[in-house]
Design a protein around this motif. Structure first.
Motif, PDB file in Angstrom:
ATOM      1  N   ALA A   1     -56.270  20.242  -2.186  1.00 57.62           N
ATOM      2  CA  ALA A   1     -55.632  21.480  -2.654  1.00 57.62           C
ATOM      3  C   ALA A   1     -56.153  21.839  -4.035  1.00 57.62           C
ATOM      4  O   ALA A   1     -56.452  23.006  -4.325  1.00 57.62           O
ATOM      5  CB  ALA A   1     -54.116  21.320  -2.675  1.00 57.62           C
ATOM      6  N   ALA A   2     -56.277  20.819  -4.904  1.00 53.55           N
ATOM      7  CA  ALA A   2     -56.779  21.080  -6.252  1.00 53.55           C
ATOM      8  C   ALA A   2     -58.220  21.570  -6.192  1.00 53.55           C
ATOM      9  O   ALA A   2     -58.611  22.497  -6.911  1.00 53.55           O
ATOM     10  CB  ALA A   2     -56.677  19.816  -7.092  1.00 53.55           C
ATOM     11  N   TRP A   3     -58.997  20.961  -5.300  1.00 52.55           N
ATOM     12  CA  TRP A   3     -60.396  21.374  -5.154  1.00 52.55           C
ATOM     13  C   TRP A   3     -60.476  22.822  -4.697  1.00 52.55           C
ATOM     14  O   TRP A   3     -61.265  23.614  -5.209  1.00 52.55           O
ATOM     15  CB  TRP A   3     -61.086  20.405  -4.189  1.00 52.55           C
ATOM     16  N   LEU A   4     -59.602  23.199  -3.759  1.00 54.70           N
ATOM     17  CA  LEU A   4     -59.598  24.573  -3.274  1.00 54.70           C
ATOM     18  C   LEU A   4     -59.169  25.555  -4.349  1.00 54.70           C
ATOM     19  O   LEU A   4     -59.711  26.651  -4.440  1.00 54.70           O
ATOM     20  CB  LEU A   4     -58.633  24.715  -2.101  1.00 54.70           C
ATOM     21  N   ALA A   5     -58.189  25.137  -5.156  1.00 58.79           N
ATOM     22  CA  ALA A   5     -57.714  26.030  -6.211  1.00 58.79           C
ATOM     23  C   ALA A   5     -58.865  26.423  -7.122  1.00 58.79           C
ATOM     24  O   ALA A   5     -58.977  27.573  -7.540  1.00 58.79           O
ATOM     25  CB  ALA A   5     -56.604  25.353  -7.015  1.00 58.79           C
ATOM     26  N   MET A   6     -59.741  25.445  -7.389  1.00 58.68           N
ATOM     27  CA  MET A   6     -60.877  25.753  -8.263  1.00 58.68           C
ATOM     28  C   MET A   6     -61.954  26.507  -7.509  1.00 58.68           C
ATOM     29  O   MET A   6     -62.556  27.446  -8.036  1.00 58.68           O
ATOM     30  CB  MET A   6     -61.438  24.458  -8.839  1.00 58.68           C
ATOM     31  N   MET A   7     -62.215  26.115  -6.241  1.00 51.84           N
ATOM     32  CA  MET A   7     -63.259  26.781  -5.486  1.00 51.84           C
ATOM     33  C   MET A   7     -62.887  28.240  -5.249  1.00 51.84           C
ATOM     34  O   MET A   7     -63.745  29.120  -5.315  1.00 51.84           O
ATOM     35  CB  MET A   7     -63.456  26.085  -4.145  1.00 51.84           C
ATOM     36  N   CYS A   8     -61.593  28.484  -5.015  1.00 55.77           N
ATOM     37  CA  CYS A   8     -61.155  29.851  -4.750  1.00 55.77           C
ATOM     38  C   CYS A   8     -61.447  30.741  -5.959  1.00 55.77           C
ATOM     39  O   CYS A   8     -61.907  31.863  -5.809  1.00 55.77           O
ATOM     40  CB  CYS A   8     -59.667  29.856  -4.427  1.00 55.77           C
ATOM     41  N   TYR A   9     -61.203  30.201  -7.166  1.00 57.19           N
ATOM     42  CA  TYR A   9     -61.484  31.029  -8.344  1.00 57.19           C
ATOM     43  C   TYR A   9     -62.979  31.276  -8.472  1.00 57.19           C
ATOM     44  O   TYR A   9     -63.408  32.366  -8.862  1.00 57.19           O
ATOM     45  CB  TYR A   9     -60.932  30.385  -9.626  1.00 57.19           C
ATOM     46  N   THR A  10     -63.789  30.259  -8.101  1.00 62.22           N
ATOM     47  CA  THR A  10     -65.230  30.444  -8.161  1.00 62.22           C
ATOM     48  C   THR A  10     -65.673  31.512  -7.167  1.00 62.22           C
ATOM     49  O   THR A  10     -66.503  32.376  -7.499  1.00 62.22           O
ATOM     50  CB  THR A  10     -65.946  29.114  -7.864  1.00 62.22           C
ATOM     51  N   VAL A  11     -65.112  31.458  -5.948  1.00 59.18           N
ATOM     52  CA  VAL A  11     -65.435  32.483  -4.950  1.00 59.18           C
ATOM     53  C   VAL A  11     -65.074  33.866  -5.492  1.00 59.18           C
ATOM     54  O   VAL A  11     -65.836  34.829  -5.377  1.00 59.18           O
ATOM     55  CB  VAL A  11     -64.676  32.212  -3.632  1.00 59.18           C
ATOM     56  N   MET A  12     -63.896  33.945  -6.151  1.00 61.96           N
ATOM     57  CA  MET A  12     -63.472  35.227  -6.706  1.00 61.96           C
ATOM     58  C   MET A  12     -64.414  35.694  -7.802  1.00 61.96           C
ATOM     59  O   MET A  12     -64.738  36.875  -7.897  1.00 61.96           O
ATOM     60  CB  MET A  12     -62.043  35.119  -7.237  1.00 61.96           C
ATOM     61  N   ALA A  13     -64.877  34.744  -8.641  1.00 62.21           N
ATOM     62  CA  ALA A  13     -65.783  35.124  -9.732  1.00 62.21           C
ATOM     63  C   ALA A  13     -67.105  35.625  -9.160  1.00 62.21           C
ATOM     64  O   ALA A  13     -67.648  36.631  -9.628  1.00 62.21           O
ATOM     65  CB  ALA A  13     -66.003  33.950 -10.663  1.00 62.21           C
ATOM     66  N   LEU A  14     -67.628  34.945  -8.126  1.00 59.12           N
ATOM     67  CA  LEU A  14     -68.878  35.395  -7.511  1.00 59.12           C
ATOM     68  C   LEU A  14     -68.690  36.779  -6.899  1.00 59.12           C
ATOM     69  O   LEU A  14     -69.536  37.661  -7.062  1.00 59.12           O
ATOM     70  CB  LEU A  14     -69.334  34.400  -6.436  1.00 59.12           C
TER      71      LEU A  14
ATOM     72  N   VAL B   1     -61.060  38.969 -13.469  1.00 60.95           N
ATOM     73  CA  VAL B   1     -61.475  37.679 -12.904  1.00 60.95           C
ATOM     74  C   VAL B   1     -62.588  37.071 -13.751  1.00 60.95           C
ATOM     75  O   VAL B   1     -62.569  35.876 -14.079  1.00 60.95           O
ATOM     76  CB  VAL B   1     -61.953  37.858 -11.450  1.00 60.95           C
ATOM     77  N   LEU B   2     -63.566  37.905 -14.145  1.00 57.00           N
ATOM     78  CA  LEU B   2     -64.693  37.358 -14.899  1.00 57.00           C
ATOM     79  C   LEU B   2     -64.274  36.908 -16.296  1.00 57.00           C
ATOM     80  O   LEU B   2     -64.698  35.845 -16.765  1.00 57.00           O
ATOM     81  CB  LEU B   2     -65.816  38.393 -14.989  1.00 57.00           C
ATOM     82  N   VAL B   3     -63.421  37.713 -16.956  1.00 55.69           N
ATOM     83  CA  VAL B   3     -62.937  37.287 -18.276  1.00 55.69           C
ATOM     84  C   VAL B   3     -62.218  35.948 -18.154  1.00 55.69           C
ATOM     85  O   VAL B   3     -62.419  35.036 -18.963  1.00 55.69           O
ATOM     86  CB  VAL B   3     -62.009  38.364 -18.884  1.00 55.69           C
ATOM     87  N   GLY B   4     -61.414  35.812 -17.094  1.00 51.66           N
ATOM     88  CA  GLY B   4     -60.727  34.542 -16.875  1.00 51.66           C
ATOM     89  C   GLY B   4     -61.691  33.411 -16.607  1.00 51.66           C
ATOM     90  O   GLY B   4     -61.531  32.308 -17.108  1.00 51.66           O
ATOM     91  N   PHE B   5     -62.752  33.704 -15.838  1.00 52.99           N
ATOM     92  CA  PHE B   5     -63.705  32.659 -15.472  1.00 52.99           C
ATOM     93  C   PHE B   5     -64.439  32.139 -16.706  1.00 52.99           C
ATOM     94  O   PHE B   5     -64.651  30.933 -16.849  1.00 52.99           O
ATOM     95  CB  PHE B   5     -64.709  33.229 -14.466  1.00 52.99           C
ATOM     96  N   ILE B   6     -64.812  33.059 -17.606  1.00 56.18           N
ATOM     97  CA  ILE B   6     -65.465  32.636 -18.845  1.00 56.18           C
ATOM     98  C   ILE B   6     -64.509  31.772 -19.653  1.00 56.18           C
ATOM     99  O   ILE B   6     -64.914  30.831 -20.336  1.00 56.18           O
ATOM    100  CB  ILE B   6     -65.903  33.870 -19.663  1.00 56.18           C
ATOM    101  N   ASN B   7     -63.212  32.086 -19.541  1.00 56.72           N
ATOM    102  CA  ASN B   7     -62.226  31.386 -20.358  1.00 56.72           C
ATOM    103  C   ASN B   7     -61.854  30.013 -19.834  1.00 56.72           C
ATOM    104  O   ASN B   7     -61.346  29.201 -20.588  1.00 56.72           O
ATOM    105  CB  ASN B   7     -60.961  32.222 -20.462  1.00 56.72           C
TER     106      ASN B   7
END
Lengths: 253, 57, 220
Positions: free
Chosen positions: A68-81, A168-174
């Motif tokens: 679940a933790a891995w998905l939480a991070m992967m999901c944000y990466t998918v969103m950033a892409l 999303v991108l501002v969050g990803f940089i942060n």
């Protein structure tokens, strides 16, 4: 050269929602079937696995907590892409992808937090510690909630896509900055004693079910994301149809 | 509480959350399909099946 | 650009309310804390820097939605957005600077006074003031992005706070830890302070660029 041309052709063809719907109809059942299969295998292996000599049976919580933790991070990466796709190429499906992913990411982040807390109670003796990892996940959860709130406030799809992509991108940089600062804060306030969970390396008997579960959760994410994207496309179509219908009525009067 | 309780609670929470998510997405999809079907029953159709309508492209 | 800066200052000065409201909110939040935790001066002295920082953070978040609101109401925003992208970024930066002078600077000035009331040591009070001076611009800069995203929305104010608060966590952490480090002996003051400054500089790049993009996107 022809390779690049072919992939570009595939990419732009996918930009057409109708084609995407057709593709997702074909792909969806396979993804769903794969999810169910790997999930079943993973759960079976998980309950077959021997108990950890330190953690006892609570080690089984890890089989859902870690994926679940891995998905939480992967999901944000998918969103950033997707956000990059939306801002740079204005790929219409990228907007849809960001919007569909946010609630899924929020649910998996919540799951990671809850299972982490349930693991912490017997291991650490309290439901919640302001441990660096838990805290940064909590901040991530807040970021997902903020995005969902923004999506609810914006109803015009044409504008909302780019706005949420920027957020999303501002969050990803942060995220790295937040991670770094929370680690700093944690070492400042708490002696690292009981909270070191990454001590000995994981035994293969536990690692295999963990990996299978991680694959199962990843497949689950892509299945849900695909279906949620399809729903989002249909939602926009309904909006357009309603607008057209209203216009037709207006003209006929 | 025994360790098994925590394990059961965790798996229960996972079932509840993921199941809820699956259900929510599935019901959302059905509602959208029903809306489109209702609109088409009223004779409102997309003017062309393959165009990028309402996608903000 | 200089003219824009002074124009924004004058406008905000004439409107008056917003700047004072932020300061009053700051005072109110800090004044409420002793009612919550009790009047124990030792405890207040220990949590004082944190209370001041949280109060200042909330106060600067609350005023953020005003950043582009006035321009949107009189239609000036449409003209601003028509500029080249680099000019637009610069305009956002200047407007944010003016906004900070109006809303952020009063908080920094008031902080030492409140620090005395919270029984914070004078040295720590000075440190809080210094970290606020460096840290609140970071909140305003990243907040500009949030304000631009929410500019076209009703009820934008609360949304901006919700969107921006998680991003402000690093600012809060390094602001408070360097303010603390000024009085607790073994901890060094400079490393967190310099990291805080670095974060402010990073946000000075990210914030205006993201805000400019968002203003473009919402005016299309």
């Amino acid at each position: 050269m022809s390779d690049i041309a072919a992939s570009a052709g595939w990419w732009t063809r996918l930009a057409n929602p109708s084609r995407f719907l057709a593709l997702s109809n074909r792909l969806g059942p396979w993804l769903a079937g794969g999810t169910v299969l790997t999930l079943a295998v993973g759960l079976y292996l998980g309950f077959q696995a021997p108990e950890d000599y330190q953690q006892g049976s609570t080690v089984r919580i890890m089989f859902i907590h870690v994926p679940a933790a891995w998905l939480a991070m992967m999901c944000y990466t998918v969103m950033a892409l997707s956000a990059i796709g939306s801002l740079v190429w204005r790929h219409p499906l990228a907007d849809v992808s960001v919007r569909a992913a946010a609630p899924i990411g929020a649910v998996f982040t919540a799951l990671a937090l809850i299972t982490g807390s349930l693991w912490g109670k017997p291991m650490w003796g309290t439901w919640w510690v302001w441990d660096a990892r838990l805290t940064s996940f909590f901040v991530l959860f807040l970021m997902y909630l903020g995005l969902i709130a923004l999506h609810r406030a914006l109803d015009d799809p044409a504008r909302s896509g780019r706005l949420s992509a920027i957020l999303v991108l501002v969050g990803f940089i942060n995220i790295p900055i937040i991670k770094f600062s929370v680690d700093w804060w944690n070492t400042l306030h708490q002696p690292a004693s009981v909270l070191r969970v990454d001590g000995p390396t994981i035994h293969p008997s536990l690692l295999v079910p963990l990996l299978v579960m991680a694959i199962a959760f990843t497949l689950l994410f892509f299945t849900l994301h695909l279906v949620a994207m399809r729903n989002e496309i249909l939602r926009r179509r309904v909006q357009v149809l309603r607008r057209n219908a209203a216009r037709q009525i207006g003209e006929s009067r | 509480m025994s360790h098994a309780t925590y394990v059961a609670l965790s798996y229960g929470a996972a079932l509840l959350l993921v199941g809820g998510l699956v259900l929510a997405i599935w019901r959302d999809g059905r509602a959208r399909r029903a809306e489109i079907a209702a609109l088409e029953a009223q004779g409102i159709r997309r003017r062309s099946a393959g165009r990028n309508e309402g996608m903000g492209a | 650009m200089k003219a824009l800066f002074w124009r924004d200052l004058a406008l905000a000065g004439r409107a008056g309310g917003a700047a004072m409201l932020g300061l009053m909110f700051f005072l109110a939040v800090v004044a409420v804390i002793p009612f919550g935790v009790g009047p124990d001066l030792n405890l207040l002295g220990r949590i004082g820097p944190a209370v001041l920082w949280i109060g200042a953070l909330l106060a600067s978040l609350l005023g953020l939605d005003r950043l582009f609101q006035a321009d949107r109401e009189d239609g000036g925003l449409d003209l601003i957005v028509l500029q080249d992208f680099s000019d637009l970024v610069l305009t956002v930066l200047v407007k944010t600077a003016a906004h900070w002078v109006i809303t952020g600077l009063p908080l920094v000035v008031a902080a030492p006074l409140l620090a005395l009331m919270m029984n914070v040591e004078p040295l720590a009070g000075g440190a809080v003031m210094a970290t606020l001076l460096v840290g609140t611009p970071a909140v305003a800069l990243v907040g500009a992005a949030g304000a631009a995203i929410a500019v076209s929305l009703p009820r934008g104010g609360l949304l901006v706070s919700v969107l921006i608060l998680p991003l402000c966590v690093p600012v809060l952490i390094f602001g408070i830890s360097s303010a603390r480090a000024a009085v607790t002996d073994p901890d060094p003051f400079w490393p967190p302070f310099l990291i805080l400054s670095a974060i402010t500089l990073v946000f000075a790049v990210i914030g205006p660029v993201a805000a400019a993009l968002a203003l473009r996107a919402s005016s299309d």
